[in-house]
Design a protein around this motif. Structure first.
Motif: not given
Length: 943
Positions: A79, A108, A287, A353, A356-359, A361-362, A365
């Protein structure tokens, strides 16, 4: 922390040397050392020292270990690489912009192209990682650092092993760090560490006393004195982390080294300790948002409690989150937690988590939620999360991780009566998925066991048949016979009404039956599968059935039918978008054509298949399966340099053992014919080692036997030939494999006749030859040559044999036959005919570089007082063989292909092939240009 890195000059120099070598060819380095030895700091200081001259990206495995997210270290590093290069540039390096494979790990790159392909998806993914890394190093050197590989998941270990075997482009240095004491026998990194092939090793050991003195001085800022240095050196044993802890402890009472690591933690205020405890449970790096959610403080309180942790460097800021500076400190903190405290923090992690899975990296999770619920003892939520993590692993082609999560679901099953409703699947479905994951992961014992258990659950006939097919595939890969399972699957399904499952079963059964030379049964299974495939419009089943029928037609020398059926199979596979089946068509067709003596066409099909594999991003995986087919055809055509190049390139990519064996047998045959006996013997032994335990039937046994026979023949060891052929006739059934039976009979007869040995064995060979079928031009050529060799064919035997090999355009066999025909001519005092035969044989052998055969020809000519070289001929220009020079001379004189053939006693077709080769070697387009080149270079002026 010491402001300077001390005592690692040798290791840093080794990394710099590897970086220099990587400028020429990609290099992989593994740095090992116990916890606290400074592996991470060494690599980071080395990378920072390169400055702007190189691009550096890093990734690390999480401390969740084998339960961590699939490809964890690679996802982070890749990444960062894509971000540094820019998405358009990175996507431009990959087939389909990466949407066929790598987009599953790196969203991405765009949305991926649909459901994963069980057969090709993982191979394509690995290829695309390789292409991205090599392409990322194209404009300037690239350093990829993968830290904490002792925590690697299975997929990370397999991808790293693949890269170590296959990276070849310049400019790339891949550096990994790990603790050697944690690489146990079952560890994903163990195969790479144990073999050490294509990998350099740098081992970090304890600092010596002088280096410890330097470190202590740097930490204190003044001379510590000899006694203090000696005390710290003795207690720390040169471990830099323990040196730091001992310096920090000062004159505190003597504690265990692990307790010393916690000294700084114990001095923290209570809010800061809460943060440290939470960070020790969350997967590192954690995070900012997740850490704040775990400790449930308001923003100002959280920041105040966090600041001393960062200032004292217990935690480091990493990508917007935090990680322990030293893993040993995190482990010590985790061990000090009370059991209830640990469970509470794991539950908080899972809840946060999940909310809010944004806590995280995808890619992390699903598996982190599963791990935390499991550690919290929440069985129901743990099972649900494991089910979701298994699906995430499936999409990433992380087969081993998928198996582990599905296995966890099955282990929790009996405790949770409502689990089928929670996950929307029954126990049998989970077992079927687990068996499939085991098949794809290569975990064959577990897979066979779970498939067998699933069959005991009394599934309906179609599900049982699908399980039997899966178990058959695992047994096949495990060296067991798959036929019993496939036969049981076919018997369990009714013939009417036609079902898609029965079609798939019969297609697989037909393939296996053909591999086992049960040809009539294979035809019946394939024909029924084809009919079912047409009724159900299943193009994959149609393609696989057509491949089997085409191969059977080719084996019966019905090449027009075979060609048509192969074309239909290819079209069906293309319609279905089944790339693996398209490659199966190319593999089977090129092999069948080579067996039928259509060498040039076989080579063409194999090259086209390799090009297809390349276009799919599979040159280093599926492409190597076609390499033995191509090199065997090139061997037959006499293009030995090209065959050796194909073998060398394919072996450099570490293909599966069976294909390594085929490649080595072909290369050993080239070596035998060139006279490099030692190299041929080494290749033969390597091939036999790769074939041990193989269950592919007689042909896999007869191929190495034929090589042994040829080796003994060129060494003029008739006793060894007799031993090999005696073993073959006693222990194998030549009747099931005329493809290898005929060359074995001929090679043995030639050697035994040369030494006038084992007349009784010759009679056995003749008896076998009368039972062995000879289908197609190639087997007919062997048959008539054998009959001439054993004097069964009368006066016309040798001319028929010569004509057969001329028609096949197989130069080595032709030269060998010409030599033996010359001996027969001399035996009846026909010296003129013998001279013509020997001259042509010598010309072919010289052009091929077949030194043993050339020596044998010269020996016979010398005994018979004959000359076999054209007088005054100089070294061939432009790589032309002697025969090609003869053709060029006649072409320059204005002769047509037919006239050239008549003049040289070859067919017009063969003359045309020589003309085409001449035009290619001279890089001209027409016969006129070739003649002009000959005039311009005065090639034939002396004539």
């Amino acid at each position: 922390m010491s402001p300077v890195l001390v005592g690692r000059e040798r290791e840093r120099a080794a990394l710099l040397a590897a970086h220099g070598d990587a400028a020429r060819e990609a290099t992989v380095v593994l740095v090992d050392g116990e916890a606290g030895m400074g592996k991470t700091r060494l690599v980071r200081e080395f990378a920072s020292g390169l400055g702007a001259s190189a691009r550096t990206v890093a990734g690390g495995c999480t401390d969740l270990g084998t339960d961590g997210p699939p490809f964890g270290a690679f996802v982070t590093a890749l990444r960062r690489l894509v971000r540094a290069m820019g998405v358009p540039a990175a996507a431009g390096l990959l087939p389909g912009g990466g949407r066929r494979g790598l987009a599953r790990l790196l969203p991405e790159l765009g949305e991926d192209d649909g459901d994963p392909d069980r057969d090709l998806g993982r191979a394509r993914l690995f290829e695309e990682v390789l292409l991205l890394l090599e392409g990322g190093a194209a404009d300037r050197p690239l350093v990829v650092a993968l830290e904490d590989l002792h925590w690697a998941d299975r997929s990370t270990g397999e991808l790293l092993s693949f890269l170590a075997q296959n990276l070849s482009g310049p400019g790339l240095l891949l550096v990994g760090t790990y603790r050697p004491d944690e690489i146990v026998a079952t560890h994903p990194l163990r195969p790479l560490v144990a073999r050490g092939e294509n990998v350099r090793r740098i081992a970090l050991t304890g600092l010596d006393r002088d280096a410890v003195a330097q470190q202590v001085t740097a930490l204190l800022g003044h001379d510590p004195g000899e006694s203090r240095v000696e005390r710290i050196f003795r207690r720390s044993e040169g471990n830099p982390l323990f040196v730091e802890a001992l310096v920090a402890a000062g004159d505190a009472p003597a504690l265990s080294l692990r307790d010393l690591l916690l000294t700084d933690v114990e001095r923290l205020p209570e809010p800061s300790r809460r943060i440290v405890h939470a960070a020790a449970v969350a997967a590192s790096p954690v995070a900012h948002g997740l850490l704040a959610a775990l400790v449930e403080m308001d923003d100002l309180e959280f920041e105040d409690a966090l600041r001393p942790l960062v200032r004292r460097r217990l935690l480091e800021v990493v990508d917007g989150g935090y990680a322990f500076r030293r893993d040993l400190i995190r482990e010590a903190v985790h061990e000090e937690l009370l059991p209830g405290e640990r469970v509470r923090l794991h539950r908080r992690c899972a809840e946060a988590i999940s909310a809010d899975r944004r806590l995280v990296p995808a890619d992390r999770a699903p598996v982190e939620i599963a791990v935390h619920w499991y550690a919290a003892g929440a069985d129901a939520r743990a099972a649900e999360a494991a089910w979701q993590a298994a699906e995430s692993a499936r999409r990433a082609y992380a087969h081993a991780e998928r198996h582990r999560m599905l296995d966890r679901v099955l282990r929790l099953w009996d405790r949770l009566p409502d689990l089928p409703d929670r996950i929307g699947a029954d126990r049998l479905t989970v077992m079927e998925m687990t068996a499939e994951a085991c098949l794809n992961a290569g975990e064959l014992d577990d897979g066979i066991a779970v498939a067998t258990a699933a069959l005991g659950e009394s599934p309906d006939a179609e599900r049982a048949a699908a399980l039997l097919v899966t178990r058959a595939a695992m047994r096949d890969r495990d060296g067991q016979d798959p036929l019993p399972d496939l036969l049981e699957a076919a018997r369990s399904l009714p013939a009417a009404p036609a079902s898609a499952v029965r079609g798939r079963v019969l297609a697989e059964l037909a393939t296996s039956q053909r591999n086992h030379r049960r040809l009539a049964a294979a035809r019946a299974s394939a024909e029924e599968a084809l009919e079912i495939g047409r009724r159900t419009r299943d193009r994959v089943v149609q393609a696989k059935a057509l491949v089997t029928l085409a191969a059977l037609a080719a084996a019966n020398a019905d090449l027009p039918t075979a060609k048509d059926l192969f074309a239909q199979a290819g079209a069906a596979a293309r319609d279905a978008g089944a790339d693996d089946t398209r490659l199966l068509v190319a593999i089977t067709e090129s092999d069948a054509l080579e067996a039928a003596g259509e060498h040039a066409r076989a080579a063409q099909v194999a090259r086209q298949g390799m090009a297809l594999a390349d276009s799919l991003g599979l040159a280093r995986t599926r492409g190597t399966l076609l390499a033995p087919n191509l090199s065997e055809s090139l061997l037959s055509l006499g293009d030995w340099p090209a065959a050796s190049e194909v073998n060398r390139d394919a072996l450099g990519l570490a293909p599966p053992p069976l294909y390594q064996a085929y490649l080595r047998i072909i290369q050993a045959t080239v070596d035998v014919r060139r006279g490099d006996i030692g190299q041929a013997e080494r290749a033969a032994e390597q091939a036999r080692a790769a074939l041990r335990g193989n269950n592919r039937g007689e042909e896999s046994c007869l191929e190495p036997d034929l090589l042994d026979c040829r080796l003994a023949q060129v060494k003029q060891d008739a006793g060894a030939v007799a031993a090999v052929i005696g073993h073959v006739l006693s222990d194998h059934d030549l009747l099931v494999s005329p493809r290898y039976g005929w060359p074995l009979l001929l090679t043995a007869a030639q050697s035994l006749n040369d030494h006038r040995q084992a007349e009784g064995l010759i009679e056995r060979l003749v008896a076998w030859s009368r039972k062995l079928t000879a289908t197609g031009r190639l087997q007919q050529a062997y048959k008539v040559t054998f009959e001439a060799e054993t004097e069964q064919a009368g006066i016309d035997g040798w001319p028929r044999a010569i004509a057969a090999w001329r028609d096949l355009e197989q130069p080595y066999a032709l030269a060998e036959t010409l030599l033996r025909a010359a001996r027969a001519a001399l035996s009846v005092q026909d010296r003129e005919q013998a001279a013509l035969l020997l001259a042509e044989a010598a010309s072919i052998a010289t052009g091929l570089g077949a030194d043993p055969l050339r020596t044998e020809i010269e020996r016979l000519a010398k005994r018979s007082r004959m000359l076999v070289d054209a007088p005054g001929r100089q070294a061939a220009p432009a790589g032309l063989t002697n025969r090609e020079l003869e053709v060029l001379e006649l072409l320059t004189a204005g002769l047509s292909n037919r006239q050239i053939g008549e003049h040289l006693f070859i067919s017009a077709k063969t003359a045309g092939v020589h003309v085409s080769n001449i035009l290619a070697k001279l890089t001209v387009s027409t016969r006129l240009e070739a003649a002009a080149w000959a005039h311009r270079t005065h090639l034939f002026d002396e004539k």
